[in-house]
Scaffold this motif. Structure first.
Motif, PDB file in Angstrom:
ATOM      1  N   VAL A   1      12.015  -9.790  -5.556  1.00 50.09           N
ATOM      2  CA  VAL A   1      12.178  -8.416  -5.019  1.00 50.09           C
ATOM      3  C   VAL A   1      11.302  -7.486  -6.027  1.00 50.09           C
ATOM      4  O   VAL A   1      11.504  -7.412  -7.518  1.00 50.09           O
ATOM      5  N   ILE A   2      10.461  -6.524  -5.437  1.00 53.36           N
ATOM      6  CA  ILE A   2      10.208  -5.164  -6.156  1.00 53.36           C
ATOM      7  C   ILE A   2      10.653  -4.136  -5.717  1.00 53.36           C
ATOM      8  O   ILE A   2      10.983  -3.506  -4.105  1.00 53.36           O
ATOM      9  N   GLY A   3      10.834  -2.734  -5.946  1.00 60.48           N
ATOM     10  CA  GLY A   3      11.235  -1.569  -5.396  1.00 60.48           C
ATOM     11  C   GLY A   3      11.383  -0.448  -6.422  1.00 60.48           C
ATOM     12  O   GLY A   3      10.673  -0.402  -7.168  1.00 60.48           O
ATOM     13  N   ALA A   4      11.368   0.730  -5.265  1.00 63.43           N
ATOM     14  CA  ALA A   4      11.821   1.802  -6.152  1.00 63.43           C
ATOM     15  C   ALA A   4      13.058   2.818  -5.859  1.00 63.43           C
ATOM     16  O   ALA A   4      13.006   2.588  -4.723  1.00 63.43           O
ATOM     17  N   GLN A   5      13.283   3.460  -6.836  1.00 68.17           N
ATOM     18  CA  GLN A   5      14.439   4.653  -6.310  1.00 68.17           C
ATOM     19  C   GLN A   5      14.255   6.433  -6.509  1.00 68.17           C
ATOM     20  O   GLN A   5      13.589   6.093  -7.776  1.00 68.17           O
TER      21      GLN A   5
ATOM     22  N   VAL B   1      13.561   2.267  -1.635  1.00 62.90           N
ATOM     23  CA  VAL B   1      12.651   0.603  -0.726  1.00 62.90           C
ATOM     24  C   VAL B   1      12.808  -0.831  -1.803  1.00 62.90           C
ATOM     25  O   VAL B   1      12.428  -0.360  -2.645  1.00 62.90           O
ATOM     26  N   ASP B   2      12.720  -1.518  -1.351  1.00 63.70           N
ATOM     27  CA  ASP B   2      12.984  -2.481  -1.843  1.00 63.70           C
ATOM     28  C   ASP B   2      12.510  -3.897  -0.611  1.00 63.70           C
ATOM     29  O   ASP B   2      12.627  -4.335   0.216  1.00 63.70           O
ATOM     30  N   LYS B   3      11.493  -4.835  -1.492  1.00 63.60           N
ATOM     31  CA  LYS B   3      10.357  -5.602  -0.952  1.00 63.60           C
ATOM     32  C   LYS B   3      11.147  -6.960  -1.195  1.00 63.60           C
ATOM     33  O   LYS B   3      10.684  -6.696  -2.877  1.00 63.60           O
TER      34      LYS B   3
END
Length: 221
Positions: free
Chosen positions: A83-87, A101-103
């Motif tokens: 998982v890669i993501g940002a907040q 968002v998480d991919k």
């Protein structure tokens, strides 16, 4: 911090059966980098109440095995993935507003977005917190976890169902953290999720109300 605990939760998202899952807890912060069992996060911005985190790791709660429940027989397995993501978050007094968002890479190859708010209050040795959030998902995630294809319908006996991108669930939760000593921490948390839209309507879902409870004991160095 190191610690351990357990979470009482549905066997799968939408299940009406529950299981007790042990939780190991090891986390450490080095400057702007935090490492925990799920991976690592980097604090790339922290200014005037705004914070931006970039994160990467393994989807600890992802994936699903058809052997988890008789109800899932014939649906096949869903692998967990990276998982890669940002907040992005903003603190306003006792309230924190956030969007993330998480991919998932591998497994469902899904994309999840979440918006929510948390409020916390310190009282003596206690930290009282509560929060609410909404989660949206793309077609890949929804079809993987809530869709039933013609082939899956033939194997499982469940009716066919197409699950499209959209609002997936709402969640509310509350927690109490007790600082027993300067180093020892005890945290209890309870929450409930409400599946909605194509997720709620899926024949895979036995109960659209999804409660959970967690207890963790940790030691802070």
């Amino acid at each position: 911090m190191v610690g351990a605990g357990a979470i009482y939760m549905p066997k799968f998202e939408g299940s009406d059966e529950f299981e007790l899952v042990p939780i190991p807890m090891v986390s450490a912060t080095f400057g702007r980098v935090t490492v925990d069992p799920g991976g690592l996060s980097v604090d790339v911005l922290n200014s005037n109440g705004f914070k931006v985190l970039l994160k990467g790791g393994y989807d600890m709660g992802g994936g699903r095995d058809e052997d988890d429940s008789d109800h899932l027989k014939g649906l096949g397995d869903i692998d967990a993935g990276a998982v890669i993501g940002a907040q992005l978050s903003y603190e306003l007094g006792l309230v924190e507003l956030y969007a993330s968002v998480d991919k998932t890479i591998g497994g469902s190859d899904g994309l999840l977005g979440e918006v929510g708010a948390n409020v916390s209050h310190h009282y003596d040795r206690f930290i009282l917190s509560a929060g609410a959030s909404a989660t949206v998902a793309d077609d890949n995630h929804m079809e993987s976890y809530f869709g039933v294809t013609a082939a899956q319908s033939a194997r499982s006996g469940l009716r066919q169902h197409e699950a499209n991108a959209g609002l997936k669930r709402f969640d509310i939760e509350a927690s109490v953290t007790y600082m027993a000593t300067e180093n020892w921490v005890i945290r209890g948390q309870a929450g409930v999720g409400f599946l909605t839209g194509d997720a709620k309507d899926s024949p895979i879902v036995q109960n659209d109300v999804q409660p959970s409870a967690m207890l963790i004991v940790g030691y802070k160095f």
